[in-house]
Write a protein that holds these residues in place. Structure first.
Motif, short mmCIF file in Angstrom:
data_model
loop_
_atom_site.label_atom_id
_atom_site.label_comp_id
_atom_site.label_asym_id
_atom_site.label_seq_id
_atom_site.Cartn_x
_atom_site.Cartn_y
_atom_site.Cartn_z
N UNK A 106 38.58 37.58 43.83
CA UNK A 106 39.68 36.87 43.16
C UNK A 106 40.94 36.87 44.04
N UNK A 107 41.77 35.89 43.79
CA UNK A 107 43.09 35.77 44.43
C UNK A 107 43.04 35.89 45.94
N UNK A 108 42.26 34.99 46.53
CA UNK A 108 42.19 34.93 47.99
C UNK A 108 42.62 33.55 48.47
N UNK A 109 43.24 33.52 49.63
CA UNK A 109 43.57 32.26 50.28
C UNK A 109 42.60 32.07 51.44
N UNK A 110 41.93 30.90 51.47
CA UNK A 110 41.02 30.62 52.57
C UNK A 110 41.80 29.88 53.65
N UNK A 111 41.75 30.39 54.89
CA UNK A 111 42.52 29.78 55.97
C UNK A 111 41.71 28.78 56.76
N UNK A 125 49.19 47.96 32.94
CA UNK A 125 48.35 47.82 34.13
C UNK A 125 49.12 48.25 35.38
N UNK A 126 48.39 48.70 36.42
CA UNK A 126 49.09 49.16 37.62
C UNK A 126 49.86 48.02 38.30
N UNK A 127 51.06 48.29 38.76
CA UNK A 127 51.82 47.24 39.46
C UNK A 127 51.19 46.92 40.81
N UNK A 167 45.24 43.40 37.00
CA UNK A 167 44.55 43.28 35.70
C UNK A 167 43.02 43.30 35.86
N UNK A 168 42.54 43.68 37.04
CA UNK A 168 41.10 43.59 37.33
C UNK A 168 40.26 44.45 36.38
N UNK A 169 40.86 45.51 35.83
CA UNK A 169 40.13 46.36 34.88
C UNK A 169 39.55 45.52 33.73
N UNK A 170 40.29 44.56 33.25
CA UNK A 170 39.81 43.73 32.14
C UNK A 170 38.50 43.03 32.48
N UNK A 171 38.40 42.59 33.74
CA UNK A 171 37.20 41.87 34.15
C UNK A 171 36.01 42.83 34.29
N UNK A 172 36.29 44.04 34.77
CA UNK A 172 35.21 45.03 34.88
C UNK A 172 34.75 45.46 33.49
N UNK A 173 35.72 45.69 32.60
CA UNK A 173 35.37 46.17 31.26
C UNK A 173 34.57 45.11 30.50
#
Lengths: 604, 245
Positions: free
Chosen positions: A157-162, B94-96, B104-110
């Motif tokens: 998630x949240x990656x930019x492809x260059x 959630x951790x900053x 917020x990645x915990x939500x996806x794992x859970x």
């Protein structure tokens, strides 16, 4: 030397909207190791914004519907520039793909006898759009997401492809960085599916989210893939116009499908004044007939508000220019009037169009059950994109596939509403299947380490310029302003030449872009990468629009206001030349097989 | 309406941070996200903010505005007192990562720990099912969720007690409810809800329901019915009596 985190897959899918997820699910189902790289969090892609529905000839509401009618409607809407093979496959496979979504948990609205309900939409002869109120896209992406996470695909998630990496003429991987930490990644693979969506952020007034910066198109272009139909940018007729900060946010065509009407400041239903010959036979003569159509009367013909989007957008534009617009430069879209026909109309509207009710209430302080909305055209969809083979979705670069809005072909010169969601699943599925097949029958690839290092170094140079460099946000604003003004709904040779000059200047500014701060979640950095992609697609749109000296579908040339039969034989193809120049050419459309011609004749 | 406003934005990373004030011009109709964008474009280009659709449909721009968990794109400046600095913070549960962006990645794992949809066999040979609108509507309410995680943010089990390893939070209870009440689903998640996901930790303070931007009746329509299913399956006094006999 920049460090890279390394990943290896059989199939890499770039983009996690409807097309990307559907491709990933299909590829994973063949046993391939699948990686997904996406710009946002999973499930946030632009697909969530789709409102009206997914077009498929299920014939649940009107049993006269079939793939043949859907095919003919799609070709007519696209003014016959479509890749007819894609239009055929799409019409044939869409019903199965909708049923597949239901089997994975999607809950569409129902008919009285418990089947999937279908609604009317512009350009579709019969009620054809399976839907969930006005949040069909959300239902679709959530269904694919929740099904997909159990198929073994790995999501980055949240990656930019260059950049895409090549190995002796075929695509070998991609490199980019993760937003969170700004660490470089390389994703090695045997086949890539680009499902990065459209280019709507090239324009100022747009319904598109920030992600829509033509990344896939630019990535493919830079490795030599051909782009096609770039002149055809769809302006949706109804976006919000007020307040200014929400200008462009979409107002679903479903409002008109449910009986909403367009009026100018004189209260006139101006859409009745201009009905194109191609659609005369299918359009209502009276307001009363139009109303009956929206309420499911099979003997009635559609109201002119439900003509194709390009036409409705131009009519609205004309009313505004003639001084008959609404106070904030749009026209009025009224659904509240249906209280004349329906008791408890307020409840009815809230149930049929819940998101619209919510959106206007919250953002514009307006109750759509009581008052008309103010609407105007907004950049909505890119018909053009990466040129692909109709069956396999492979681009002109071996191992590089494309699906969804990033691919060209299905929609020709203009897309019908509802055909994009079906496009995503039909061709996402095909791209995933053929990419997995390609991966299986072709060996491993080798990564060009030198290219990798130079890409990373280039990506970091804006940090060295720091605040003395050009502000990436400002470049993007300037580009959007000019594209809106000079290459928008109404185009002329002069203005587009001006646009090319400005684009040339903006390229130079992009080369001098500077970024402050560090690499961790730095929006300025992301924007600098995005804007470089936007430059390529904006140039391609402008050059293609200049070359096509006619008006057809979404392209309206004030200096060539009519359709030219000769131009109907060609697509325009854009490609990067050996010396990095943008090459542009006419490419003859392959002749249509007799049986498909017969279908079109029969449906005329 | 004021012509300019000050935004007191938390700027920092996992190691810590501070509030900084930014003043920017404002106009009628603007939402908080517009102001943040303006500050980002004109004053601090590396200000970290997560957003996508800017139309309340994707649930990316969740933050705490003057202490209230909200979507920045749907919070109008006209609804806020601009006489005082507007305080913008990342979600606390959630951790900053940086500035207004949280991990917020915990939500996806859970979510992956919840058993997936398992439909009954199709009703007809062509692979289709029949469902009534009324049965579908009950679940459609839950499927409106845009996964903004604001409900997770206010849930005290997560926010105060940090039970992320034991409890899945209101968003995922809504997800589980959507599956459990799906007219076609045949899977049984009740035992997991009790033992693995600890639905019992929820004491129905309704904070989650109050912050839901989609107005999903989280507690009454989703969580309480699930709690009832747990009770029916595990704590039925008649069943226990038969068990003893």
């Amino acid at each position: 030397m920049p460090e890279f985190q390394r990943f290896s897959y059989d199939v890499l899918v770039i983009g996690a909207g409807g097309a990307g997820l559907r491709a990933a699910i299909e590829a994973a189902a063949t046993g391939a190791k699948v990686g997904v790289v996406c710009k946002s969090l999973l499930g946030k892609a632009h697909t969530v914004m789709a409102e009206g529905g997914i077009a498929a000839a299920l014939a649940n509401v009107d049993d006269r519907d079939s793939w043949r009618v859907h095919f003919a409607d799609t070709m007519r809407g696209g003014q016959y520039l479509n890749n007819w093979r894609m239009a055929e496959l799409h019409a044939k496979e869409a019903p199965e793909c909708v049923r597949e979504l239901e089997a994975w948990g999607a809950l569409f609205d129902r008919t009285k006898d418990g089947k999937i309900l279908q609604r009317n939409f512009g350009g579709h002869r019969y009620p054809r759009l399976a839907h969930v109120g006005d949040r069909t896209g959300l239902e679709m992406i959530r269904t694919l997401q929740d099904h997909g996470i159990h198929t073994g695909m790995e999501v980055n998630m949240e990656c930019t492809v260059l950049s895409l990496l090549m190995d002796s003429g075929r695509v070998a991987g991609a490199c980019g960085y993760d937003r969170e930490r700004g660490r470089f990644h390389v994703w090695q693979e045997k086949a890539v599916v680009l499902a990065t969506g459209g280019i709507g952020r090239a324009f100022k007034v747009t319904s598109n989210s920030w992600e829509y910066t033509g990344d896939g198109l630019a990535l493919a272009y830079r490795v030599g893939a051909e782009l096609q139909d770039m002149e055809f940018v769809q302006f949706h007729p109804t976006g919000m116009v007020w307040p200014i900060s929400v200008r462009g946010i979409l107002v679903t065509e479903g409002v008109r499908g449910e009986g909403g009407v367009l009026r100018n400041s004189e209260g006139r239903r101006f859409m009745f004044d201009d009905i194109p010959d191609l659609y005369k036979e299918q359009t209502a003569d009276t307001e009363e007939e139009g109303w009956r159509y929206t309420q499911g009367d099979k003997n009635a013909r559609r109201p002119p508000e439900l003509l194709t989007r390009d036409h409705v957008a131009r009519c609205i534009n004309r009313e505004v220019k003639a001084g008959r617009g609404s106070p904030h430069g749009g026209v009025f879209l009224d659904i509240s009037w249906i209280k004349q026909h329906i008791s408890k109309s307020e409840e009815h509207i809230k149930r049929k169009l819940p998101s619209m009710y919510h959106q206007f209430k919250q953002l514009a302080d307006l109750d759509i059950t009581k008052e008309p909305m103010e609407v105007g055209p907004t950049t909505h969809y890119m018909m053009g994109g990466i040129r692909v083979d109709g069956d396999s979705q492979m681009s002109t670069v071996p191992g590089l596939f494309a699906a969804g809005e990033a691919a060209a072909g299905l929609h020709g010169a203009n897309r019908l509403g509802g055909n994009s969601l079906s496009d995503l699943v039909v061709f996402g599925r095909r791209a995933g299947r053929y990419a997995a097949e390609f991966a299986k029958s072709n060996g491993a690839t080798v990564i060009d380490e030198q290219h990798l290092q130079s890409t990373a170094n280039d990506a970091l140079t804006p940090f060295e310029r720091g605040p003395t460099g050009e502000n990436p946000y400002q470049i993007q604003y300037d580009l959007q302003d000019k594209m809106q003004d000079l290459v928008g709904i109404v185009r002329t040779e002069n203005e587009m030449q001006q646009a090319l000059d400005i684009i040339a200047q903006l390229y130079k500014r992009v080369e001098r872009v500077g970024i402050t701060g560090n690499r961790e979640y730095n929006n300025g950095w992301h924007t600098a990468v995005d804007v470089a992609n936007l430059m390529i697609v904006s140039e391609a749109v402008t050059r293609a629009a200049l070359l096509r000296k006619e008006s057809r579908g979404a392209q309206f040339r004030e200096d060539f206001p009519t359709k030219d039969t000769e131009w109907g034989k060609y697509n325009i193809v854009v490609k990067q030349s050996q010396d990095d120049e943008m090459q542009i050419e006419q490419r003859a459309i392959a002749p249509m097989p007799e049986e498909l011609k017969a279908v079109i004749e029969e449906m005329k | 309406m004021a012509t300019q406003a000050t935004f007191r934005i938390w700027r920092g990373d996992p190691a810590g941070g501070t509030f900084q004030d930014y003043t920017t011009p404002v106009e009628e109709g603007m939402v908080v996200l517009d102001a943040v964008h303006r500050i980002q474009a004109q004053q601090v280009t590396d200000l970290a903010v997560r957003w996508n659709c800017k139309a309340g449909k994707c649930g990316s721009c969740s933050a705490e505005i003057n202490g209230m968990p909200k979507l920045m794109c749907m919070t109008r400046l006209s609804d806020i007192n601009l006489e005082m600095p507007v305080i913008l913070e990342p979600m606390h549960a959630f951790p900053p990562i940086r500035d207004l962006v949280t991990d917020v990645s915990w939500n996806f794992r859970a979510k992956k720990t919840i058993k997936q949809f398992q439909p009954r066999s199709p009703d007809f040979p062509d692979g289709t099912w029949r469902m009534q609108q009324a049965d579908v509507e009950r679940v459609q309410e839950f499927r409106k969720c845009i996964e903004c995680f604001l409900c997770q943010d206010v849930c005290h089990v997560l926010r105060e007690h940090h039970k992320h390893d034991e409890f899945i939070g209101p968003r995922l209870l809504v997800y589980a409810a959507a599956l459990e009440m799906h007219p076609l689903d045949t899977e049984d998640r009740v035992s997991d809800l009790r033992r693995r996901h600890n639905i019992g930790y929820c004491n129905i303070t309704t904070c989650c329901r109050q912050v839901c931007p989609e107005s999903i009746t989280i507690t009454e329509n989703a969580i309480i019915p699930l709690k009832e299913r747990v009770v029916d399956q595990f704590f039925d006094p008649l069943k226990q009596l038969f068990h003893i006999l």
